[in-house]
Scaffold this motif. Structure first.
Motif, PDB file in Angstrom:
ATOM      1  N   CYS A  97       0.829  -1.205   0.000  1.00 41.48           N
ATOM      2  CA  CYS A  97       0.000   0.000   0.000  1.00 41.48           C
ATOM      3  C   CYS A  97       0.866   1.259   0.000  1.00 41.48           C
ATOM      4  O   CYS A  97       0.572   2.227  -0.707  1.00 41.48           O
ATOM      5  CB  CYS A  97      -0.952   0.005   1.199  1.00 41.48           C
ATOM      6  SG  CYS A  97      -2.282  -1.222   1.056  1.00 41.48           S
ATOM      7  N   LYS A  98       1.949   1.248   0.762  1.00 44.75           N
ATOM      8  CA  LYS A  98       2.863   2.397   0.773  1.00 44.75           C
ATOM      9  C   LYS A  98       3.549   2.554  -0.582  1.00 44.75           C
ATOM     10  O   LYS A  98       3.767   3.670  -1.046  1.00 44.75           O
ATOM     11  CB  LYS A  98       3.887   2.262   1.893  1.00 44.75           C
ATOM     12  CG  LYS A  98       3.284   2.515   3.257  1.00 44.75           C
ATOM     13  CD  LYS A  98       4.309   2.474   4.363  1.00 44.75           C
ATOM     14  CE  LYS A  98       3.590   2.722   5.678  1.00 44.75           C
ATOM     15  NZ  LYS A  98       4.487   2.962   6.781  1.00 44.75           N
ATOM     16  N   ALA A  99       3.895   1.439  -1.224  1.00 40.69           N
ATOM     17  CA  ALA A  99       4.514   1.498  -2.546  1.00 40.69           C
ATOM     18  C   ALA A  99       3.532   2.071  -3.571  1.00 40.69           C
ATOM     19  O   ALA A  99       3.919   2.880  -4.437  1.00 40.69           O
ATOM     20  CB  ALA A  99       4.987   0.113  -2.981  1.00 40.69           C
ATOM     21  N   ILE A 100       2.272   1.689  -3.466  1.00 38.79           N
ATOM     22  CA  ILE A 100       1.247   2.250  -4.361  1.00 38.79           C
ATOM     23  C   ILE A 100       1.118   3.744  -4.111  1.00 38.79           C
ATOM     24  O   ILE A 100       1.086   4.541  -5.053  1.00 38.79           O
ATOM     25  CB  ILE A 100      -0.115   1.532  -4.158  1.00 38.79           C
ATOM     26  CG1 ILE A 100      -0.041   0.102  -4.681  1.00 38.79           C
ATOM     27  CG2 ILE A 100      -1.246   2.306  -4.845  1.00 38.79           C
ATOM     28  CD1 ILE A 100      -1.266  -0.755  -4.358  1.00 38.79           C
ATOM     29  N   GLU A 101       1.065   4.125  -2.844  1.00 37.35           N
ATOM     30  CA  GLU A 101       0.959   5.543  -2.494  1.00 37.35           C
ATOM     31  C   GLU A 101       2.135   6.327  -3.068  1.00 37.35           C
ATOM     32  O   GLU A 101       1.963   7.395  -3.655  1.00 37.35           O
ATOM     33  CB  GLU A 101       0.897   5.702  -0.973  1.00 37.35           C
ATOM     34  CG  GLU A 101       0.780   7.133  -0.511  1.00 37.35           C
ATOM     35  CD  GLU A 101       0.714   7.266   0.994  1.00 37.35           C
ATOM     36  OE1 GLU A 101       0.281   8.340   1.457  1.00 37.35           O
ATOM     37  OE2 GLU A 101       1.102   6.315   1.709  1.00 37.35           O
TER      38      GLU A 101
ATOM     39  N   ASN B  78       4.157   5.005 -13.241  1.00 38.35           N
ATOM     40  CA  ASN B  78       4.451   3.799 -14.005  1.00 38.35           C
ATOM     41  C   ASN B  78       3.259   2.843 -13.865  1.00 38.35           C
ATOM     42  O   ASN B  78       3.091   2.189 -12.841  1.00 38.35           O
ATOM     43  CB  ASN B  78       5.732   3.150 -13.483  1.00 38.35           C
ATOM     44  CG  ASN B  78       6.132   1.929 -14.263  1.00 38.35           C
ATOM     45  OD1 ASN B  78       5.315   1.293 -14.915  1.00 38.35           O
ATOM     46  ND2 ASN B  78       7.403   1.579 -14.177  1.00 38.35           N
ATOM     47  N   ILE B  79       2.451   2.778 -14.918  1.00 36.30           N
ATOM     48  CA  ILE B  79       1.230   1.966 -14.889  1.00 36.30           C
ATOM     49  C   ILE B  79       1.553   0.482 -14.731  1.00 36.30           C
ATOM     50  O   ILE B  79       0.864  -0.240 -14.001  1.00 36.30           O
ATOM     51  CB  ILE B  79       0.379   2.214 -16.149  1.00 36.30           C
ATOM     52  CG1 ILE B  79      -0.095   3.675 -16.200  1.00 36.30           C
ATOM     53  CG2 ILE B  79      -0.806   1.273 -16.221  1.00 36.30           C
ATOM     54  CD1 ILE B  79      -0.917   4.110 -15.013  1.00 36.30           C
ATOM     55  N   ASP B  80       2.601   0.020 -15.405  1.00 34.51           N
ATOM     56  CA  ASP B  80       2.978  -1.389 -15.269  1.00 34.51           C
ATOM     57  C   ASP B  80       3.320  -1.725 -13.820  1.00 34.51           C
ATOM     58  O   ASP B  80       2.924  -2.776 -13.302  1.00 34.51           O
ATOM     59  CB  ASP B  80       4.161  -1.728 -16.178  1.00 34.51           C
ATOM     60  CG  ASP B  80       3.769  -1.762 -17.646  1.00 34.51           C
ATOM     61  OD1 ASP B  80       2.576  -1.961 -17.933  1.00 34.51           O
ATOM     62  OD2 ASP B  80       4.650  -1.591 -18.498  1.00 34.51           O
TER      63      ASP B  80
ATOM     64  N   MET C 243       1.779  -4.119  -8.580  1.00 32.71           N
ATOM     65  CA  MET C 243       1.486  -3.972  -7.154  1.00 32.71           C
ATOM     66  C   MET C 243       0.056  -4.390  -6.836  1.00 32.71           C
ATOM     67  O   MET C 243      -0.205  -4.992  -5.784  1.00 32.71           O
ATOM     68  CB  MET C 243       1.736  -2.529  -6.704  1.00 32.71           C
ATOM     69  CG  MET C 243       3.205  -2.160  -6.633  1.00 32.71           C
ATOM     70  SD  MET C 243       3.436  -0.468  -6.076  1.00 32.71           S
ATOM     71  CE  MET C 243       3.986   0.308  -7.583  1.00 32.71           C
ATOM     72  N   LEU C 244      -0.874  -4.103  -7.745  1.00 31.74           N
ATOM     73  CA  LEU C 244      -2.256  -4.535  -7.535  1.00 31.74           C
ATOM     74  C   LEU C 244      -2.366  -6.056  -7.523  1.00 31.74           C
ATOM     75  O   LEU C 244      -3.131  -6.618  -6.732  1.00 31.74           O
ATOM     76  CB  LEU C 244      -3.171  -3.962  -8.623  1.00 31.74           C
ATOM     77  CG  LEU C 244      -3.581  -2.509  -8.439  1.00 31.74           C
ATOM     78  CD1 LEU C 244      -4.366  -2.023  -9.655  1.00 31.74           C
ATOM     79  CD2 LEU C 244      -4.382  -2.310  -7.177  1.00 31.74           C
TER      80      LEU C 244
ATOM     81  N   LYS D  23      -6.503  -0.172  -3.593  1.00 31.57           N
ATOM     82  CA  LYS D  23      -6.910  -0.805  -4.856  1.00 31.57           C
ATOM     83  C   LYS D  23      -7.694   0.201  -5.697  1.00 31.57           C
ATOM     84  O   LYS D  23      -7.479   0.338  -6.892  1.00 31.57           O
ATOM     85  CB  LYS D  23      -7.787  -2.034  -4.602  1.00 31.57           C
ATOM     86  CG  LYS D  23      -7.048  -3.298  -4.313  1.00 31.57           C
ATOM     87  CD  LYS D  23      -8.050  -4.445  -4.188  1.00 31.57           C
ATOM     88  CE  LYS D  23      -7.378  -5.755  -3.937  1.00 31.57           C
ATOM     89  NZ  LYS D  23      -8.329  -6.867  -3.786  1.00 31.57           N
ATOM     90  N   PHE D  24      -8.622   0.892  -5.047  1.00 28.67           N
ATOM     91  CA  PHE D  24      -9.441   1.872  -5.750  1.00 28.67           C
ATOM     92  C   PHE D  24      -8.595   2.992  -6.337  1.00 28.67           C
ATOM     93  O   PHE D  24      -8.739   3.338  -7.511  1.00 28.67           O
ATOM     94  CB  PHE D  24     -10.511   2.457  -4.812  1.00 28.67           C
ATOM     95  CG  PHE D  24     -11.288   3.575  -5.444  1.00 28.67           C
ATOM     96  CD1 PHE D  24     -12.331   3.291  -6.313  1.00 28.67           C
ATOM     97  CD2 PHE D  24     -10.965   4.901  -5.192  1.00 28.67           C
ATOM     98  CE1 PHE D  24     -13.044   4.322  -6.914  1.00 28.67           C
ATOM     99  CE2 PHE D  24     -11.671   5.939  -5.794  1.00 28.67           C
ATOM    100  CZ  PHE D  24     -12.712   5.648  -6.656  1.00 28.67           C
TER     101      PHE D  24
END
Length: 168
Positions: free
Chosen positions: A23-27, A36-38, A43-44, A88-89
């Motif tokens: 979650c922190k990496a996504i943030e 970076n969408i990939d 991460m998802l 996720k959202f």
């Protein structure tokens, strides 16, 4: 607390730590100007695998929780569930926005890289529980549905494999 519930809680602690890191990496990725969408999609996938593991552990641990501690347990589970849903959202929303922007440019598809992760339909691949007599059946299902799917990244394939194996 007996040995089994103690082991389950330790595993859950490790899994919760993993969820928090993802979650922190996504943030962190979402705060970048050039997201970076990939990486977000990867991460998802990782978050989905860890989320499933966490649900499994939570349900097993709930059997050992006494009535007087149940409310606290349910609140903790809800906090992690909310964290997972939120990130996720947010990641999915950013991916949709970026995909929409690329599509609106009317650029031929050969000029940009398509996403390597595709949403697969839910598969009826059962978990592998370690019985050697069932290995071939499991592997044949997994191989044809996931392993030989060229549109999936190696990381996604590995995450699917982790999600389909039973680990006591």
């Amino acid at each position: 607390m007996d040995d089994k519930s103690g082991r389950l809680k330790k595993k859950r602690g490790v899994t919760r730590t993993s969820v928090t890191k993802i979650c922190k990496a996504i943030e962190t990725e979402l705060t970048k100007t050039d997201v970076n969408i990939d990486a977000l999609e990867e991460m998802l996938e990782q978050l989905a695998v860890e989320s499933n593991e966490l649900k499994n552990l939570d349900s097993q641990i709930e059997e050992f929780v006494s009535d007087d501690k149940l409310e606290k347990e349910v609140k903790e589970v809800a906090e992690y569930t909310q964290k997972i849903i939120t990130w996720k959202f947010r990641a999915t929303k950013k991916i949709r926005e970026r995909t929409k922007n690329v599509d609106s440019l009317n650029v031929p598809s050969s000029c940009y890289k398509e996403s390597s992760n595709v949403k697969l339909p839910k598969l009826a691949i059962s978990k592998f529980y370690g019985q050697s007599s069932l290995w071939l059946s499991f592997w044949n299902s997994f191989e044809s549905a996931i392993h030989e799917n060229d549109s999936l990244s190696e990381v996604s394939k590995f995450n699917y494999l982790k999600a389909h194996r039973f680990c006591p």
